[in-house]
Design a protein around this motif. Structure first.
Motif, PDB file in Angstrom:
ATOM      1  N   SER A  22       1.452  58.441 -34.623  1.00  0.00           N
ATOM      2  CA  SER A  22       2.624  58.648 -33.707  1.00  0.00           C
ATOM      3  C   SER A  22       3.813  58.216 -34.671  1.00  0.00           C
ATOM      4  O   SER A  22       4.983  58.671 -34.675  1.00  0.00           O
ATOM      5  CB  SER A  22       2.578  58.326 -32.293  1.00  0.00           C
ATOM      6  OG  SER A  22       2.347  56.878 -32.456  1.00  0.00           O
ATOM      7  N   GLU A  55       5.191  60.087 -39.837  1.00  0.00           N
ATOM      8  CA  GLU A  55       4.970  61.613 -39.815  1.00  0.00           C
ATOM      9  C   GLU A  55       4.220  62.156 -41.174  1.00  0.00           C
ATOM     10  O   GLU A  55       3.725  63.246 -41.193  1.00  0.00           O
ATOM     11  CB  GLU A  55       6.416  62.312 -40.474  1.00  0.00           C
ATOM     12  CG  GLU A  55       7.360  62.067 -39.116  1.00  0.00           C
ATOM     13  CD  GLU A  55       6.973  63.234 -37.975  1.00  0.00           C
ATOM     14  OE1 GLU A  55       6.477  64.142 -38.412  1.00  0.00           O
ATOM     15  OE2 GLU A  55       7.024  62.973 -36.989  1.00  0.00           O
ATOM     16  N   SER A  82       3.205  61.178 -25.173  1.00  0.00           N
ATOM     17  CA  SER A  82       4.681  60.681 -25.229  1.00  0.00           C
ATOM     18  C   SER A  82       5.126  60.124 -26.517  1.00  0.00           C
ATOM     19  O   SER A  82       6.237  60.520 -27.315  1.00  0.00           O
ATOM     20  CB  SER A  82       5.204  59.763 -24.262  1.00  0.00           C
ATOM     21  OG  SER A  82       6.453  59.236 -24.290  1.00  0.00           O
ATOM     22  N   ARG A  83       4.392  59.336 -27.319  1.00  0.00           N
ATOM     23  CA  ARG A  83       4.439  58.778 -28.528  1.00  0.00           C
ATOM     24  C   ARG A  83       4.334  59.926 -29.736  1.00  0.00           C
ATOM     25  O   ARG A  83       5.107  59.771 -30.556  1.00  0.00           O
ATOM     26  CB  ARG A  83       3.591  57.485 -28.976  1.00  0.00           C
ATOM     27  CG  ARG A  83       3.407  56.329 -27.825  1.00  0.00           C
ATOM     28  CD  ARG A  83       2.815  55.340 -28.407  1.00  0.00           C
ATOM     29  NE  ARG A  83       2.535  54.144 -27.365  1.00  0.00           N
ATOM     30  CZ  ARG A  83       1.647  54.005 -26.457  1.00  0.00           C
ATOM     31  NH1 ARG A  83       0.660  54.751 -26.670  1.00  0.00           N
ATOM     32  NH2 ARG A  83       1.716  52.944 -25.648  1.00  0.00           N
ATOM     33  N   THR A 123       4.852  63.048 -29.469  1.00  0.00           N
ATOM     34  CA  THR A 123       6.120  64.089 -29.448  1.00  0.00           C
ATOM     35  C   THR A 123       7.438  63.661 -29.432  1.00  0.00           C
ATOM     36  O   THR A 123       8.337  64.442 -29.325  1.00  0.00           O
ATOM     37  CB  THR A 123       5.682  65.020 -27.871  1.00  0.00           C
ATOM     38  OG1 THR A 123       5.758  64.129 -26.977  1.00  0.00           O
ATOM     39  CG2 THR A 123       4.379  65.517 -28.214  1.00  0.00           C
ATOM     40  N   GLY A 124       7.594  62.453 -29.033  1.00  0.00           N
ATOM     41  CA  GLY A 124       8.999  61.668 -28.849  1.00  0.00           C
ATOM     42  C   GLY A 124       9.449  62.035 -27.550  1.00  0.00           C
ATOM     43  O   GLY A 124      10.700  62.017 -27.051  1.00  0.00           O
ATOM     44  N   ARG A 125       8.834  62.715 -26.592  1.00  0.00           N
ATOM     45  CA  ARG A 125       9.186  63.019 -25.326  1.00  0.00           C
ATOM     46  C   ARG A 125       8.805  62.226 -24.131  1.00  0.00           C
ATOM     47  O   ARG A 125       7.644  61.574 -24.256  1.00  0.00           O
ATOM     48  CB  ARG A 125       8.975  64.378 -25.111  1.00  0.00           C
ATOM     49  CG  ARG A 125       9.497  65.650 -25.872  1.00  0.00           C
ATOM     50  CD  ARG A 125       9.027  66.941 -25.382  1.00  0.00           C
ATOM     51  NE  ARG A 125       9.858  67.136 -24.030  1.00  0.00           N
ATOM     52  CZ  ARG A 125       9.676  68.692 -23.526  1.00  0.00           C
ATOM     53  NH1 ARG A 125       9.200  69.171 -24.144  1.00  0.00           N
ATOM     54  NH2 ARG A 125      10.257  68.685 -22.326  1.00  0.00           N
TER      55      ARG A 125
END
Length: 498
Positions: free
Chosen positions: A351, A354, A375-376, A378-380
């Motif tokens: 996460s 990249e 969450s980690r 996807t950044g959401r």
């Protein structure tokens, strides 16, 4: 197999049934009402006063039809129209008139203390905005009432698409839903608000669900049984695959143990554990069936040799976030050539990188994130994911090409080109340390026996949950430990096999 449609999918099925198959909308409404009345009558003994709260849409039309049938059968029924009569759909207006012609009276005031049963026919599956104003006050009063609470098709205020609450929602004891359980009633909080659910077949065609590849499905017993890999009499340990478990940093031998034992219990032929040197002695005692290979520092060539040996890799559980762990994951992603299950710290390492995440596109990976790990990745936020989990899962599976097992109180399995599967098994007693390590190991064990990544993930999630269900049956909600889940894997597989 059962479909779990959302609002648009259900509307398309309704329209196909009405416009293509020629079943009148009022006929479907009559069938729906009759199904509700049959179910309600089983609950009505000792409940003399029934309050039916109707909206102005077709869900309200169902409510008027229910009230008419109950009145015909001698029950004391009060009907409350929550909206404006002028805004009723033509079907709802027709059912309202039929109720009045049968001698019924339609009021507009809800008296919460007067009813022993409340029937919620306020909003149906098409609701997409937050409830507010008079409707919000009415729902609050319906929920406060000390009465048996019955929902028509879906509890008002529950999103059929996501399961989250649209401002406020009806808390049902029982819901009769038409043709298929809606996706929003299969995940929380919608699942809890729906109470006990009865699925009534009213003749809505499933053709549109079959044609719409985005409709979520839930497998049943026969589908899971068909996924079980065969066990031939003429075979040996090599027949059932070799699993390399890369798990357990210093002091975290439990993760490696649970991975490896679960892989064995699900049928893998041979398991090798690659772990920190400090874990060797304990693991040799705990699991003498496993090959234990340890490291004190990063050795790329040694790890590449073990990767070459393996038919399946299970990596990431309890490996930590240090430099050695990061280089292990990099080596797995760059040099592994077999199916790979990535869990826990392996996901957390990816996460933040990249470049590593970009290596997932080969289609041989199964990722097993819980909500925080997703969450980690996807950044959401977790809240955003829960409110739109199907889209988040679909987008991430398409981006990576991996099978994603999104763990939650109801787990979803997604892969590009496949229907998303909701796993029906499992329970809150499994919310204990080690449970996720077991899931990763079970999936790896099934992959080692030749299942593809998607099928292995679907079957693995189900067997994991069924083992947890059986463990809860023995130990109760509070006292299930990871070892109890592992001890039930064999029984769960036998049950699945019939």
């Amino acid at each position: 197999m059962r479909y779990l449609p959302g609002a648009c999918q259900m509307k398309a099925a309704d329209q196909y049934t009405i416009n293509v198959l020629g079943v009148p909308s009022l006929e479907l409404m009559e069938r729906a009402a009759a199904a509700c009345v049959r179910t309600l009558k089983e609950q009505l003994e000792g409940f003399p006063k029934i309050g039916v709260v109707c909206g102005s849409g077709n869900n309200g039309g169902d409510g008027f039809a229910i009230a008419r049938m109950l009145k015909r059968d001698g029950y004391e029924v009060t009907v409350i129209l929550a909206g404006n009569r002028e805004r009723c759909t033509k079907e709802c207006e027709k059912q309202l008139r039929l109720f009045e012609e049968a001698g019924g009276i339609v009021g507009n005031e809800f008296a919460e203390e007067e009813y022993s049963v409340i029937v919620d026919a306020l909003f149906g599956v098409g609701l997409s905005r937050d409830i507010e104003g008079r409707y919000l006050s009415l729902l609050d009063a319906m929920n406060r009432a000390e009465a048996f609470k019955f929902a028509v098709d879906i509890p008002s205020g529950v999103s059929a698409d996501t399961g989250h609450i649209l401002g406020a929602a009806f808390f049902a004891d029982l819901t009769v839903t038409f043709q298929e359980r809606k996706f929003g009633m299969a995940v929380y909080p919608g699942k809890e608000l729906a109470g006990n659910v009865v699925i009534a077949d009213i003749g809505i065609s499933e053709q549109m669900f079959k044609e719409d590849g985005t409709a979520v499905i839930e497998y049943e017993g026969a589908e899971y049984q068909s996924l079980l890999p065969p066990r031939k009499e003429d075979s040996h340990k090599g027949t059932y695959g070799k699993v390399l478990v890369i798990a357990g940093s210093k002091g975290m031998c439990g993760a490696a143990y649970f991975n490896a034992k679960a892989a064995y219990m699900s049928g893998a032929g041979l398991v090798k554990i690659y772990t920190a040197e400090e874990n060797r002695a304990v693991l040799q005692q705990l699991l003498p069936e496993a090959i234990i290979v340890s490291y004190e520092r990063f050795d790329e060539e040694e790890l590449k040799r073990h990767l070459l040996w393996a038919d399946v890799v299970c990596a990431g559980s309890g490996i930590g976030m240090g430099e050695i762990a990061r280089r292990h994951m990099e080596t797995v992603l760059l040099h592994g050539n077999c199916p790979c299950v990535i869990d826990a710290d392996g996901l957390n390492i990816m996460s933040g990188d990249e470049e590593l995440s970009g290596l997932l596109t080969e289609g041989r990976y199964v990722l097993t994130p819980h909500m925080k790990e997703m969450s980690r990745l996807t950044g959401r936020s977790v809240a955003d994911i829960k409110n739109d989990r199907l889209k988040v899962l679909k987008d991430y599976a398409e981006k990576t090409g991996a099978v994603c097992v999104l763990k939650d109180s109801r787990t979803l399995i997604g892969k590009e080109g496949e229907r998303t599967v909701l796993n029906p098994s499992g329970n809150s007693a499994m919310a204990k340390a080690g449970s996720g390590d077991i899931l990763a190991g079970i999936i790896a064990g099934f992959l080692a026996q030749g299942l593809g990544c998607f099928d292995g993930a679907v079957l693995g999630a189900y067997i994991h949950g069924r083992a947890g269900d059986r463990a809860r049956g023995e130990k109760g909600n509070y006292s299930v430990m990871a070892e109890d889940i592992i001890s039930q894997i064999g029984t769960a597989i036998n049950e699945c096999a019939g």
